[in-house]
Enzyme design. Structure first.
Site, PDB file in Angstrom:
ATOM      1  N   ASP A   1      44.567  39.565  47.980  1.00 17.89           N
ATOM      2  CA  ASP A   1      43.258  39.364  47.132  1.00 17.89           C
ATOM      3  C   ASP A   1      42.466  38.504  47.632  1.00 17.89           C
ATOM      4  O   ASP A   1      42.745  37.415  48.097  1.00 17.89           O
ATOM      5  CB  ASP A   1      43.550  39.037  45.459  1.00 17.89           C
ATOM      6  CG  ASP A   1      42.396  39.537  44.747  1.00 17.89           C
ATOM      7  OD1 ASP A   1      41.219  39.214  45.158  1.00 17.89           O
ATOM      8  OD2 ASP A   1      42.733  40.363  43.936  1.00 17.89           O
TER       9      ASP A   1
ATOM     10  N   VAL B   1      37.733  47.599  40.933  1.00 17.25           N
ATOM     11  CA  VAL B   1      38.175  48.628  42.050  1.00 17.25           C
ATOM     12  C   VAL B   1      38.983  49.653  41.486  1.00 17.25           C
ATOM     13  O   VAL B   1      40.091  49.558  40.822  1.00 17.25           O
ATOM     14  CB  VAL B   1      38.904  47.893  43.041  1.00 17.25           C
ATOM     15  CG1 VAL B   1      39.344  48.743  44.258  1.00 17.25           C
ATOM     16  CG2 VAL B   1      37.900  46.668  43.645  1.00 17.25           C
TER      17      VAL B   1
ATOM     18  N   HIS C   1      46.116  49.599  41.410  1.00 19.54           N
ATOM     19  CA  HIS C   1      46.707  48.616  41.968  1.00 19.54           C
ATOM     20  C   HIS C   1      47.297  47.569  41.074  1.00 19.54           C
ATOM     21  O   HIS C   1      46.890  47.568  39.678  1.00 19.54           O
ATOM     22  CB  HIS C   1      45.834  47.827  42.781  1.00 19.54           C
ATOM     23  CG  HIS C   1      44.583  47.305  42.119  1.00 19.54           C
ATOM     24  ND1 HIS C   1      43.456  47.976  41.770  1.00 19.54           N
ATOM     25  CD2 HIS C   1      44.285  46.139  41.543  1.00 19.54           C
ATOM     26  CE1 HIS C   1      42.655  47.578  41.068  1.00 19.54           C
ATOM     27  NE2 HIS C   1      42.994  46.201  40.917  1.00 19.54           N
TER      28      HIS C   1
ATOM     29  N   HIS D   1      48.376  43.360  40.337  1.00 20.43           N
ATOM     30  CA  HIS D   1      48.269  41.986  40.757  1.00 20.43           C
ATOM     31  C   HIS D   1      49.596  41.339  40.676  1.00 20.43           C
ATOM     32  O   HIS D   1      50.194  41.408  39.798  1.00 20.43           O
ATOM     33  CB  HIS D   1      47.231  41.243  40.009  1.00 20.43           C
ATOM     34  CG  HIS D   1      45.694  41.796  39.958  1.00 20.43           C
ATOM     35  ND1 HIS D   1      44.872  41.343  40.793  1.00 20.43           N
ATOM     36  CD2 HIS D   1      45.363  43.025  39.377  1.00 20.43           C
ATOM     37  CE1 HIS D   1      43.671  42.064  40.557  1.00 20.43           C
ATOM     38  NE2 HIS D   1      43.852  43.029  39.762  1.00 20.43           N
TER      39      HIS D   1
HETATM   40  P1  AMP Z   1      40.526  44.783  39.434  1.00 23.80           P
HETATM   41  O1  AMP Z   1      39.565  44.289  38.255  1.00 23.80           O
HETATM   42  O2  AMP Z   1      41.837  44.977  38.816  1.00 23.80           O
HETATM   43  O3  AMP Z   1      40.046  46.269  39.854  1.00 23.80           O
HETATM   44  O4  AMP Z   1      40.864  43.974  40.558  1.00 23.80           O
HETATM   45  C1  AMP Z   1      40.230  44.093  41.900  1.00 23.80           C
HETATM   46  C2  AMP Z   1      40.704  43.102  42.789  1.00 23.80           C
HETATM   47  O5  AMP Z   1      40.281  43.184  44.109  1.00 23.80           O
HETATM   48  C3  AMP Z   1      39.901  41.834  42.534  1.00 23.80           C
HETATM   49  O6  AMP Z   1      40.987  40.713  42.155  1.00 23.80           O
HETATM   50  C4  AMP Z   1      39.071  41.315  43.533  1.00 23.80           C
HETATM   51  O7  AMP Z   1      39.281  39.969  44.035  1.00 23.80           O
HETATM   52  C5  AMP Z   1      39.875  42.233  44.485  1.00 23.80           C
HETATM   53  N1  AMP Z   1      39.196  42.556  45.727  1.00 23.80           N
HETATM   54  C6  AMP Z   1      37.843  42.995  45.896  1.00 23.80           C
HETATM   55  N2  AMP Z   1      37.349  43.520  46.997  1.00 23.80           N
HETATM   56  C7  AMP Z   1      38.615  43.190  48.037  1.00 23.80           C
HETATM   57  C8  AMP Z   1      38.799  43.175  49.591  1.00 23.80           C
HETATM   58  N3  AMP Z   1      37.772  43.881  50.083  1.00 23.80           N
HETATM   59  N4  AMP Z   1      40.029  42.843  49.763  1.00 23.80           N
HETATM   60  C9  AMP Z   1      40.911  42.463  48.886  1.00 23.80           C
HETATM   61  N5  AMP Z   1      40.681  42.189  47.751  1.00 23.80           N
HETATM   62  C10 AMP Z   1      39.877  42.643  47.041  1.00 23.80           C
END
Ligand code: AMP
Length: 142
Positions: free
Chosen positions: A35, A100, A104, A106
């Protein structure tokens, strides 16, 4: 009705190799990478290759392979960072904190007395992410 999956989301681009990521694991159905805004050292995302926005529209067949890798990554990050525990988080739709829209999970190493940093907070330096990815790959035996 659930919203449609958008193949232009940032994780779909990462899966297609259109934008870079620090990959630590890949098999036929799942990828794991660092992340970029970690809530703690070693914060890893485990992402199925099959397209779905989140848990609400995913094919149930996704979860077996996905959670097998979630477990593998939980064990690996705990070992890589000598952590005391591991937190799993998974968000569905904006009201829950999802930012996103590709399913996924975490996986975050935890240390006694150390709180998580904010969700989608500060960008980590690429060299730090690369170093942490190396530790996880080593713990995986790769
Ligand atoms: P969520 O709120 O569960 O959708 O989490 C999305 C996660 O993706 C967040 O923890 C962000 O920090 C992470 N994130 C966003 N863009 C990227 C990227 N390009 N590469 C890796 N992680 C990312």
């Amino acid at each position: 009705m659930a919203e449609a999956y958008d193949p232009g989301n940032i994780f779909a681009k990462i899966l297609r190799g259109e934008i870079p990521s620090q990959r630590v694991y890949e098999d036929d159905s799942v990828v794991a990478f660092m992340d970029v805004m970690p809530q703690g050292v070693g914060h890893t995302l485990v992402v199925p290759k099959a397209p779905s926005r989140n848990i609400l529209d995913a094919d149930p067949a996704t979860f077996g392979p996905l959670f097998a890798v979630v477990q593998k990554m939980a064990v690996a990050v705990k070992k890589a960072f000598n952590a005391d525990g591991v937190t799993l988080m998974q968000f569905n739709e904006p009201a829950s904190g999802q930012t996103v829209f590709h399913l996924h999970v975490h996986v975050i190493p935890r240390f006694e007395g150390v709180p998580l940093k904010p969700h989608s907070g500060q960008m980590e330096k690429p060299e730090v992410l690369a170093e942490n990815a190396g530790k996880i790959r080593a713990a995986l035996g790769n």
